[in-house]
Scaffold this motif. Structure first.
Motif, short mmCIF file in Angstrom:
data_model
loop_
_atom_site.label_atom_id
_atom_site.label_comp_id
_atom_site.label_asym_id
_atom_site.label_seq_id
_atom_site.Cartn_x
_atom_site.Cartn_y
_atom_site.Cartn_z
N ASP A 322 0.79 -1.28 0.10
CA ASP A 322 0.00 0.12 -0.15
C ASP A 322 0.78 1.24 -0.04
O ASP A 322 0.29 2.24 -0.47
N ALA A 323 2.17 1.08 0.42
CA ALA A 323 2.99 2.34 0.44
C ALA A 323 3.71 2.38 -0.67
O ALA A 323 4.31 3.52 -0.91
N VAL A 324 3.87 1.60 -1.49
CA VAL A 324 4.60 1.77 -2.91
C VAL A 324 3.72 2.46 -3.82
O VAL A 324 2.51 1.74 -4.07
N ARG A 325 3.98 3.59 -4.02
CA ARG A 325 3.30 4.24 -5.13
C ARG A 325 3.71 4.18 -6.52
O ARG A 325 4.97 3.98 -6.93
N GLU A 326 2.98 4.54 -7.74
CA GLU A 326 3.32 4.70 -9.11
C GLU A 326 4.44 5.63 -9.08
O GLU A 326 4.29 6.91 -8.98
N PRO A 327 5.32 5.10 -10.02
CA PRO A 327 6.72 6.01 -9.93
C PRO A 327 6.69 6.99 -11.17
O PRO A 327 5.64 7.00 -12.11
N ARG A 328 6.96 8.19 -10.71
CA ARG A 328 6.92 9.40 -11.81
C ARG A 328 7.92 9.39 -12.49
O ARG A 328 8.09 9.86 -13.64
N THR A 340 6.93 -5.28 -10.62
CA THR A 340 7.02 -5.89 -9.24
C THR A 340 5.73 -5.90 -8.44
O THR A 340 5.39 -6.70 -7.88
N ALA A 341 5.56 -4.57 -8.14
CA ALA A 341 4.50 -4.43 -7.30
C ALA A 341 3.07 -4.87 -7.95
O ALA A 341 2.26 -5.42 -7.14
N GLY A 342 2.76 -4.53 -9.14
CA GLY A 342 1.81 -5.01 -9.86
C GLY A 342 1.78 -6.64 -9.55
O GLY A 342 0.63 -7.15 -9.51
#
Length: 569
Positions: A322-328, A340-342
């Protein structure tokens, strides 16, 4: 055995010697590497006969057993030292022999051990005492062990004896002797001085380079600083939170001869605190990648094997994700975070299959690391039975069809020691089809360890999972895919190299430059003189599709002598 060696000149005990050094500079930790032993602590071995390993171990075992229950402990300890020196056995063998000793009277053995540790004048006697205390030590032994930990020739035995009694103390001793670099040394000084503010100030300054800050160093720093308890007391502290994430992520690394995260008894508690506060970290790539490293290890790596209460691991994993956000950002590290998150979110906490095959890729900011993970009933198989190294890469296990179950049994290597198979071995299993089942048995691994059970899988489900894993290339990246396609092409057309008298070698991506494909082959020199040599051909990623780049490389091998290719672009 040879004649008894002359007893060295009497000297203060090694404990008294170590204490005198500390009293002379009470506010200064020992020098890097520890204090040298006094000259009298080790007798000169000379060039005489040294007994073979088995004979030496049996001799040490006999002489220790003969004195464990002697009524006069002082006399028994003195005789033990003299006898150990007389055997001409190195102290490196004395310690593990004493640690493995089968003693019928633990209290008597403990008494002898304490006499040797506190009054021993030779490294042989002290090593024997420390070996006994590695299993029999009690809290009252800690101050004596810590003092002896300042000496260069006894610290490794002290660490082994301290670990069960005082993990922070053992970690500090280890770091005093093994810490590399000025910043890490300054942190060790702050820990030794019990200065919490200085510890907090110096934690963020620790080196980033993996070579100087590997998994064991990370674990020992976490233990010595007590970062799990510090963070639990001040969970809002952003500096401690960031460093806790960093140390925990480093400790999950597999570039070590042990699985350090499984040796860190505070790991579940620190995981939990980190996961609860992870949303407070700034969304920069370093923090995001480290959180994802922790999540990936919880999902399919050794951290899954920690002692988790029911449902706790799943909760921690969910909070980390939940704390890993979409990289800009753009680039391969951002692509790795997205993929990896997906993947981890897609897998979720579903009930584990009998067999699941995962490919895990490390954070691209670290030296590249790719392993095949085999989960049986949801538990990672390799780290549970083989601690010396990770699973083999997918190019070896999946691209070659090694895991397929055929009509004939096949021995398959599942993992290799980090230091190479020739050093600490590898894990092998025989894969065979038996009616409607596939069976894994005939295990082979180093050491005298208990045998492993046979694993039975439904054949249809097994075949489907292996096929799925073989065709799943989502984990890869262009340079790695180019290497895989070149390997497949050479497997289909071996004559491309054999026509030149060459043999295919290692084909993958450059360890320090993962966007470069490396092709190696061995064979004679073009002019036929000198010894055969290895050739390396580096192909940096130029943005073209991997299939196009691999086809061009294979076409060039068909038309030109590969020995003439430039080794560097």
């Amino acid at each position: 055995m040879s004649a008894p060696h002359a007893r060295p000149t009497p000297a203060p005990s090694l404990y008294a010697y170590a204490r005198s050094l500390r009293d002379a500079a009470p506010d200064t930790p020992p020098p890097w590497g520890g204090h040298p032993l006094p000259d009298t602590a080790r007798p000169p071995y000379g060039t005489g006969h040294h007994p073979p390993y088995r004979e030496a171990r049996e001799a040490v075992t006999r002489l220790l057993l003969a004195r464990l229950t002697a009524p006069d402990t002082d006399r028994a300890a003195a005789e033990t030292e003299r006898a150990l020196v007389a055997t001409r056995v190195r102290e490196q063998l004395v310690f593990p022999t004493a640690a493995a000793l089968d003693h019928a009277d633990p209290a008597a053995a403990r008494t002898l051990a304490r006499r040797l540790v506190r009054h021993g004048t030779t490294v042989h006697g002290v090593a024997a005492g420390l070996g006994l205390l590695a299993r029999l030590g009690e809290p009252e032994d800690v101050p004596y062990l810590r003092e002896l930990g300042a000496l260069a020739e006894t610290f490794r035995y002290v660490v082994a004896a301290l670990d069960p009694l005082d993990r922070p103390g053992a970690a500090l001793v280890w770091l005093i002797h093994r810490a590399r670099g000025e910043e890490l040394r300054r942190l060790v000084e702050a820990v030794a001085a019990r200065d919490p503010e200085a510890v907090r100030d110096r934690l963020p300054r620790l080196p980033e380079a993996p070579r100087g800050f590997g998994p064991e160093t990370a674990r020992r720093v976490a233990e010595a600083t007590g970062i799990a308890d510090r963070l639990a007391r001040t969970p809002e502290d952003p500096v401690l939170l960031a460093q806790a994430v960093r140390l925990l992520a480093k400790a999950t690394g597999r570039r070590a001869d042990q699985i350090e995260i499984l040796r860190y008894d505070r790991a579940p508690a620190l995981y939990g605190t980190v996961a609860e506060r992870a949303h407070l970290l700034p969304p920069d790539p370093d923090h995001q990648a480290r959180l994802l490293t922790l999540a990936q290890d919880l999902h399919s790596g050794p951290s899954r094997l920690l002692d988790w209460p029911p449902g706790r691991r799943e909760t921690v994993l969910r909070r980390l994700l939940d704390a890993v956000r979409e990289p800009r950002e753009t680039g391969r590290r951002a692509d790795w975070i997205r993929h990896t998150a997906g993947h981890l979110r897609e897998r979720g906490p579903a009930a584990p299959a009998r067999l699941r095959i995962e490919v895990a890729v490390s954070d691209p900011a670290d030296p590249e690391f790719v392993e095949t993970r085999l989960l049986v009933d949801g538990r990672p198989l390799v780290p549970e039975v083989f601690v010396h190294g990770p699973g083999d890469p997918p190019e070896r296990l999946l691209d070659t069809g090694s895991l397929r179950a055929g009509t004939e049994p096949r021995e398959v290597r599942l993992a290799e020691a980090y230091c190479t198979e020739g050093c600490c071995g590898a894990l092998y299993v025989t894969v065979r089809r038996e009616g409607r089942h596939v069976v894994w048995d005939g295990w082979r691994r180093p050491g005298r360890l208990p045998g492993l059970p046979a694993y039975r899988f439904d054949a249809d489900a097994y075949d489907a999972e292996v096929a799925r894993a073989e065709h799943d290339h989502a984990w890869t990246w262009p340079a790695r895919q180019t290497a895989r396609l070149i390997t497949a092409g050479l497997r289909d057309r071996p004559g491309l190299l054999t026509r030149w008298g060459l043999r295919q070698g290692w084909i993958s991506t450059d360890f320090g430059a993962p966007d470069t494909t490396v092709v190696t082959f061995d064979g004679p020199r073009p002019d036929g003189t000198g010894d055969p040599r290895q050739y390396l051909w580096r192909l940096p990623d130029d943005g073209r599709p991997s299939a196009e780049r691999a086809a061009e490389a294979l076409r060039r091998m068909a038309e030109e002598d590969p020995r003439t290719f430039p080794e560097r672009p």
